[in-house]
Write a protein that holds these residues in place. Structure first.
Motif, short mmCIF file in Angstrom:
data_model
loop_
_atom_site.label_atom_id
_atom_site.label_comp_id
_atom_site.label_asym_id
_atom_site.label_seq_id
_atom_site.Cartn_x
_atom_site.Cartn_y
_atom_site.Cartn_z
N GLY A 3 39.15 48.40 40.46
CA GLY A 3 39.09 49.03 39.14
C GLY A 3 39.45 48.04 38.05
N GLU A 4 40.71 47.64 38.04
CA GLU A 4 41.19 46.70 37.03
C GLU A 4 41.93 45.55 37.71
N VAL A 5 41.89 44.38 37.05
CA VAL A 5 42.70 43.24 37.50
C VAL A 5 43.64 42.87 36.36
N HIS A 6 44.92 42.69 36.71
CA HIS A 6 45.93 42.31 35.72
C HIS A 6 46.64 41.04 36.18
N PHE A 7 46.86 40.11 35.25
CA PHE A 7 47.71 38.95 35.57
C PHE A 7 48.41 38.48 34.30
N ASN A 8 49.50 37.76 34.50
CA ASN A 8 50.26 37.21 33.36
C ASN A 8 49.76 35.81 33.05
N SER B 190 37.12 45.36 34.97
CA SER B 190 37.97 45.15 33.79
C SER B 190 39.10 44.19 34.14
N VAL B 191 39.28 43.19 33.29
CA VAL B 191 40.35 42.21 33.57
C VAL B 191 41.25 42.07 32.34
N PHE B 192 42.56 42.11 32.59
CA PHE B 192 43.54 42.06 31.50
C PHE B 192 44.56 40.97 31.78
N SER B 193 44.80 40.11 30.76
CA SER B 193 45.87 39.11 30.92
C SER B 193 46.98 39.46 29.93
N HIS B 194 48.21 39.13 30.30
CA HIS B 194 49.37 39.58 29.53
C HIS B 194 50.34 38.43 29.24
N LYS B 195 51.10 38.61 28.17
CA LYS B 195 52.19 37.68 27.88
C LYS B 195 53.39 38.08 28.73
N ASP B 196 53.96 37.09 29.45
CA ASP B 196 55.09 37.46 30.30
C ASP B 196 56.12 36.33 30.47
N GLN B 197 55.64 35.08 30.62
CA GLN B 197 56.61 34.03 30.98
C GLN B 197 57.27 33.36 29.78
N VAL B 198 56.94 33.83 28.58
CA VAL B 198 57.54 33.27 27.36
C VAL B 198 57.92 34.41 26.42
N ILE B 199 58.79 34.09 25.48
CA ILE B 199 59.05 35.04 24.39
C ILE B 199 57.92 34.94 23.36
N PHE B 200 57.53 33.68 23.03
CA PHE B 200 56.42 33.46 22.09
C PHE B 200 55.36 32.55 22.71
N GLU B 201 54.12 32.99 22.62
CA GLU B 201 53.01 32.19 23.14
C GLU B 201 52.68 31.05 22.17
#
Length: 428
Positions: free
Chosen positions: A94-99, A123-134
């Protein structure tokens, strides 16, 4: 066949406060958790690389946690693009998510995987996770990246609102897909267990960090870097805990993001001097001297202690990292890239952006670097930071014996040689 979401873990080896996982679990689909042993990376490593052992130990923990929720960890080994093609064939996704990851290899890899998934209408979603600010979130007024740390840090702190830090401890336990898979052994992926182990991080040092951080014989640093590197703890959780305790400790976390955004905006720094005016430096690159530096046989006890600590434990105290790096570049006039590659191979907490940034800082060729004419005197550094020789005695017990080598170079001669070489190399 029911659709299934997949969360692809990479540098975020935890279930709690994991943005990609939290987002995937919001869907009605059941979620599977995936890790890929990427052979493009593994093929470059020694077979007893301690970082692979550490990753395997973390995956074993995660698999156990998931099994308690009637699921399990999906673990694959190979080229990520090929593995995703297999997953598309094997599952109704269905969906793929990664940081998100910001290193050059990772961004290329992720772009290719995204294209493949989209081509297959997933559907593929990438997320902010390993930093406070990108990298694009802290910029100068004209939209260009900062290349000097202090203004970057000031803007970072201006943007930062501790009230907005939310740590998600809760996991929807009934939302995981039941997975039939078993975790491969280290031997199956072509590795063997390392004798070097990773210490747990310890935030009790944060309170006195400013006073203790520079003394390698004292337990004054947190051992946190390797855990941030592999995401066994979330950066949000750490910042929430230390924000009001130590500005110096917080500064170190901001340096991490500063170097990440430098690498992201200026990927050429991987192989090149950030400041191109230093391209003319004629490094001596004496292989025998490099070998003596690597093995901790330079005749300078503080340098040798640092290198032996690194070789035996996969770790080196931060003050000593500066001393050993400066010694290689300035005293021996060996290209920072040689030292950077050696640290990359040995450091448990190796992170391309920080390793590269700190080596160029020591060599004087990087952004916001130490000026080239600043040459650490190893003997003076001992007087300041290891006066009782406790650190040196631990790692170089024979430093007062006749068997201990004479200094590889005379400090005064080496300093003058470095200054001349740099001056000549940067003649406009």
């Amino acid at each position: 066949m029911n659709r299934m979401n997949i969360v692809w873990l990479r540098r975020d080896l935890r279930l709690t406060d994991n943005t990609a996982l939290q987002q995937a679990l919001k869907s009605d689909n059941k979620t599977a958790v995936l890790f890929i042993f990427d052979t493009n990376i593994l093929d470059e490593l020694d077979k007893d690389d301690a970082r692979v052992t550490f990753i395997h130990q973390q995956l074993t923990k995660l698999d156990k946690e998931l099994r308690e929720m009637n699921s399990g960890l999906l673990v694959k080994t190979g080229d990520p693009l090929k593995i995703w093609q297999e997953l598309i064939n094997d599952f109704e996704i269905g969906e793929v998510h990664f940081n998100r990851d910001y290193e050059p290899y990772a961004t290329d890899r992720d772009d290719q995987v995204k294209q493949l998934l989209k081509k297959n209408s997933i559907s593929v979603f990438s997320h902010k996770d390993q930093v406070i600010f990108e990298p694009h979130e802290v910029l100068k007024a004209d939209g260009t990246p900062y290349t000097v740390f202090t203004p970057y840090k000031n803007k970072w702190l201006e943007h930062f609102d501790p009230q907005q830090i939310k740590v998600e401890e809760h996991i929807k336990t009934n939302s995981f897909a039941s997975i039939e898979s078993s975790l491969p052994t280290l031997e199956v992926i072509g590795f063997q267990r390392s004798t070097i182990s990773v210490k747990d991080y310890d935030l009790s040092v944060v309170e006195n960090y400013s006073k203790t951080r520079n003394f390698p014989a004292i337990h004054g640093t947190s051992q946190l870097s390797v855990h941030l590197r592999f995401g066994t703890v979330s950066i949000r959780q750490i910042v929430q805990q230390v924000y009001n305790q130590s500005p110096d400790f917080l500064s170190e976390l901001v340096w991490r993001e500063f170097f990440m955004q430098i690498l992201f905006h200026f990927p050429r720094v991987v192989n090149e001097n950030f400041r191109t005016k230093y391209n003319g430096i004629e490094w001596r690159n004496n292989e025998k001297e490099f070998e003596r530096w690597c093995t901790g046989e330079t005749g300078y006890p503080i340098v040798d202690a640092g290198m032996r600590e690194l070789n035996q434990s996969g770790y080196m105290h931060n003050r000593v990292r500066m001393i050993t790096a400066s010694f290689l570049c300035k005293h021996l006039l060996i290209d920072w890239r040689w030292g950077e590659a050696y640290f990359a191979k040995k450091l448990l907490d190796f992170e391309l952006s920080s390793n590269n940034g700190n080596w160029q800082w020591a060599a004087g060729t990087g952004c916001d670097a130490a000026p080239y004419f600043r040459v650490f005197n190893p003997t003076e550094q001992v007087k300041k930071f290891d006066k009782e020789m406790r650190y040196i005695k631990k790692w170089v017990p024979e430093f007062q014996e006749l068997t201990y080598p004479a200094p590889i170079v005379d400090h005064k001669m080496a300093r003058n040689r470095a200054l001349e070489t740099y001056k000549k190399g940067i003649a406009e």
